[in-house]
Scaffold this motif. Structure first.
Motif, PDB file in Angstrom:
ATOM      1  N   GLY A  81      -5.311  -2.362 -33.626  1.00 21.52           N
ATOM      2  CA  GLY A  81      -3.959  -2.534 -33.124  1.00 21.52           C
ATOM      3  C   GLY A  81      -3.224  -3.656 -33.834  1.00 21.52           C
ATOM      4  O   GLY A  81      -3.831  -4.639 -34.266  1.00 21.52           O
ATOM      5  N   ILE A  82      -1.907  -3.507 -33.964  1.00 28.71           N
ATOM      6  CA  ILE A  82      -1.055  -4.539 -34.558  1.00 28.71           C
ATOM      7  C   ILE A  82      -0.417  -5.322 -33.418  1.00 28.71           C
ATOM      8  O   ILE A  82       0.322  -4.755 -32.613  1.00 28.71           O
ATOM      9  CB  ILE A  82       0.036  -3.906 -35.447  1.00 28.71           C
ATOM     10  N   SER A  83      -0.695  -6.607 -33.343  1.00 30.41           N
ATOM     11  CA  SER A  83      -0.225  -7.409 -32.209  1.00 30.41           C
ATOM     12  C   SER A  83       0.941  -8.338 -32.549  1.00 30.41           C
ATOM     13  O   SER A  83       1.684  -8.733 -31.655  1.00 30.41           O
ATOM     14  CB  SER A  83      -1.383  -8.232 -31.625  1.00 30.41           C
ATOM     15  N   ARG A  84       1.106  -8.701 -33.820  1.00 30.73           N
ATOM     16  CA  ARG A  84       2.227  -9.579 -34.200  1.00 30.73           C
ATOM     17  C   ARG A  84       3.522  -8.783 -34.207  1.00 30.73           C
ATOM     18  O   ARG A  84       3.589  -7.688 -34.765  1.00 30.73           O
ATOM     19  CB  ARG A  84       1.980 -10.193 -35.575  1.00 30.73           C
ATOM     20  N   THR A 121      -1.180  -6.135 -24.944  1.00 35.14           N
ATOM     21  CA  THR A 121      -2.438  -5.418 -25.104  1.00 35.14           C
ATOM     22  C   THR A 121      -2.874  -4.898 -23.740  1.00 35.14           C
ATOM     23  O   THR A 121      -2.875  -5.655 -22.764  1.00 35.14           O
ATOM     24  CB  THR A 121      -3.521  -6.337 -25.695  1.00 35.14           C
ATOM     25  N   ILE A 122      -3.204  -3.617 -23.674  1.00 34.00           N
ATOM     26  CA  ILE A 122      -3.549  -2.976 -22.412  1.00 34.00           C
ATOM     27  C   ILE A 122      -5.002  -2.537 -22.438  1.00 34.00           C
ATOM     28  O   ILE A 122      -5.447  -1.885 -23.392  1.00 34.00           O
ATOM     29  CB  ILE A 122      -2.641  -1.758 -22.154  1.00 34.00           C
ATOM     30  N   ASP A 123      -5.737  -2.908 -21.405  1.00 32.60           N
ATOM     31  CA  ASP A 123      -7.126  -2.489 -21.248  1.00 32.60           C
ATOM     32  C   ASP A 123      -7.237  -1.539 -20.060  1.00 32.60           C
ATOM     33  O   ASP A 123      -6.613  -1.769 -19.014  1.00 32.60           O
ATOM     34  CB  ASP A 123      -8.041  -3.697 -20.996  1.00 32.60           C
ATOM     35  N   PHE A 124      -8.022  -0.489 -20.200  1.00 32.88           N
ATOM     36  CA  PHE A 124      -8.316   0.389 -19.074  1.00 32.88           C
ATOM     37  C   PHE A 124      -9.679   1.025 -19.298  1.00 32.88           C
ATOM     38  O   PHE A 124     -10.239   0.989 -20.403  1.00 32.88           O
ATOM     39  CB  PHE A 124      -7.230   1.463 -18.895  1.00 32.88           C
ATOM     40  N   THR A 125     -10.227   1.577 -18.227  1.00 36.78           N
ATOM     41  CA  THR A 125     -11.567   2.154 -18.279  1.00 36.78           C
ATOM     42  C   THR A 125     -11.483   3.663 -18.425  1.00 36.78           C
ATOM     43  O   THR A 125     -10.735   4.331 -17.704  1.00 36.78           O
ATOM     44  CB  THR A 125     -12.366   1.804 -17.013  1.00 36.78           C
ATOM     45  N   ARG A 126     -12.235   4.200 -19.370  1.00 44.64           N
ATOM     46  CA  ARG A 126     -12.309   5.646 -19.577  1.00 44.64           C
ATOM     47  C   ARG A 126     -13.775   6.038 -19.722  1.00 44.64           C
ATOM     48  O   ARG A 126     -14.451   5.581 -20.637  1.00 44.64           O
ATOM     49  CB  ARG A 126     -11.515   6.065 -20.821  1.00 44.64           C
ATOM     50  N   GLN A 127     -14.239   6.856 -18.800  1.00 42.30           N
ATOM     51  CA  GLN A 127     -15.620   7.347 -18.817  1.00 42.30           C
ATOM     52  C   GLN A 127     -16.622   6.198 -18.937  1.00 42.30           C
ATOM     53  O   GLN A 127     -17.596   6.250 -19.692  1.00 42.30           O
ATOM     54  CB  GLN A 127     -15.820   8.345 -19.959  1.00 42.30           C
ATOM     55  N   GLY A 128     -16.366   5.139 -18.191  1.00 42.20           N
ATOM     56  CA  GLY A 128     -17.286   4.017 -18.142  1.00 42.20           C
ATOM     57  C   GLY A 128     -17.147   2.999 -19.251  1.00 42.20           C
ATOM     58  O   GLY A 128     -17.834   1.970 -19.240  1.00 42.20           O
ATOM     59  N   SER A 129     -16.273   3.248 -20.207  1.00 48.36           N
ATOM     60  CA  SER A 129     -16.071   2.322 -21.326  1.00 48.36           C
ATOM     61  C   SER A 129     -14.666   1.727 -21.263  1.00 48.36           C
ATOM     62  O   SER A 129     -13.731   2.348 -20.753  1.00 48.36           O
ATOM     63  CB  SER A 129     -16.262   3.042 -22.663  1.00 48.36           C
ATOM     64  N   THR A 130     -14.523   0.515 -21.779  1.00 47.21           N
ATOM     65  CA  THR A 130     -13.222  -0.144 -21.812  1.00 47.21           C
ATOM     66  C   THR A 130     -12.466   0.254 -23.076  1.00 47.21           C
ATOM     67  O   THR A 130     -12.990   0.164 -24.185  1.00 47.21           O
ATOM     68  CB  THR A 130     -13.383  -1.675 -21.776  1.00 47.21           C
ATOM     69  N   VAL A 131     -11.239   0.712 -22.888  1.00 42.87           N
ATOM     70  CA  VAL A 131     -10.359   1.081 -23.999  1.00 42.87           C
ATOM     71  C   VAL A 131      -9.258   0.033 -24.099  1.00 42.87           C
ATOM     72  O   VAL A 131      -8.660  -0.352 -23.091  1.00 42.87           O
ATOM     73  CB  VAL A 131      -9.743   2.472 -23.785  1.00 42.87           C
ATOM     74  N   THR A 132      -8.997  -0.453 -25.300  1.00 42.85           N
ATOM     75  CA  THR A 132      -7.950  -1.450 -25.533  1.00 42.85           C
ATOM     76  C   THR A 132      -6.904  -0.866 -26.471  1.00 42.85           C
ATOM     77  O   THR A 132      -7.240  -0.408 -27.568  1.00 42.85           O
ATOM     78  CB  THR A 132      -8.538  -2.738 -26.139  1.00 42.85           C
TER      79      THR A 132
END
Length: 229
Positions: free
Chosen positions: A126-129, A165-176
């Motif tokens: 991901g590009i954060s700047r 930056t957004i984090d969420f859980t998908r099928q037991g894994s963290t997606v960022t």
């Protein structure tokens, strides 16, 4: 026939607040409201513009069919009067070279990082700047049939309203995922390429509410230099 749908979501609703707190839940609700068994056709696009100060949020969907109001009612407390939908093609057919539009895009800007191993493909990051997020969009405009005019400060008419930056859980894994909301003005260079961008989206993570470009007529106060964009 492609449908463009706007759904008003009351942020005071307990169901709606629960759904809007997670990209994974939003993704599941949108998928459920459309035909889960559909084969072929374009990928559906959606974007949630959250309201401020208690105002209703707006959920936009571009899809082959109107989302099922029964699902939206059960999951988001949405009623029939909260949903408005129309065929998208008549609007797309009116696009022409030189037109100016206000636009909004929530995108997942990414870049490719080189691999340490020779011959191995690098990974996406991901590009954060914010300055690099603007550069990413500038590159995308060339393949999407538009450009952003230059203002009196010799800068493109676009701002990043929300970068996070957004984090969420998908099928037991963290997606960022990196998220950037762009508001600005565009000029149509190639109507066909722009139509494709409006239907197919821009960038990655389209299933999670990214990539949907929307256009609005420019207000008179923007043309006279008094816009808040």
């Amino acid at each position: 026939m492609t449908q463009f749908t706007r759904i008003m979501v009351d942020a005071r609703s307990r169901h709606a607040r629960w759904a809007m707190a997670s990209l994974e839940r939003q993704h599941a609700i949108i998928a459920k409201s459309l035909d889960p068994n559909r084969v072929g056709g374009r990928r559906s696009l959606w974007r949630l513009d959250k309201g401020r100060g208690g105002a209703s949020s707006r959920l936009y969907v571009v899809s082959d069919a109107v989302p099922d109001i029964r699902v939206l009612h059960d999951e988001l407390d949405v009623g029939p009067s909260d949903l408005a939908s129309c065929a998208y093609e008549p609007f797309l057919d009116r696009l022409s070279i030189g037109q100016e539009w206000g636009f909004r895009l929530r995108a997942n800007p990414t870049k490719s990082l080189p691999s340490a191993e020779r011959g191995r493909r690098g990974r996406r990051a991901g590009i954060s700047r914010i300055d690099e997020q603007l550069q990413w969009l500038q590159r995308k405009t060339r393949e999407c049939g538009f450009h952003m005019p230059i203002n009196r400060l010799e800068l493109p008419e676009v701002v990043v309203k929300d970068s996070q930056t957004i984090d969420f859980t998908r099928q037991g894994s963290t997606v960022t995922l990196t998220s950037a909301v762009y508001d600005g003005v565009l000029v149509v260079d190639d109507p066909e390429l722009l139509r494709t961008a409006l239907l197919d989206g821009i960038g990655r993570a389209k299933g999670y509410g990214f990539g949907l470009l929307t256009l609005v007529p420019l207000a008179d106060d923007y043309r006279t230099g008094n816009s808040a964009l």
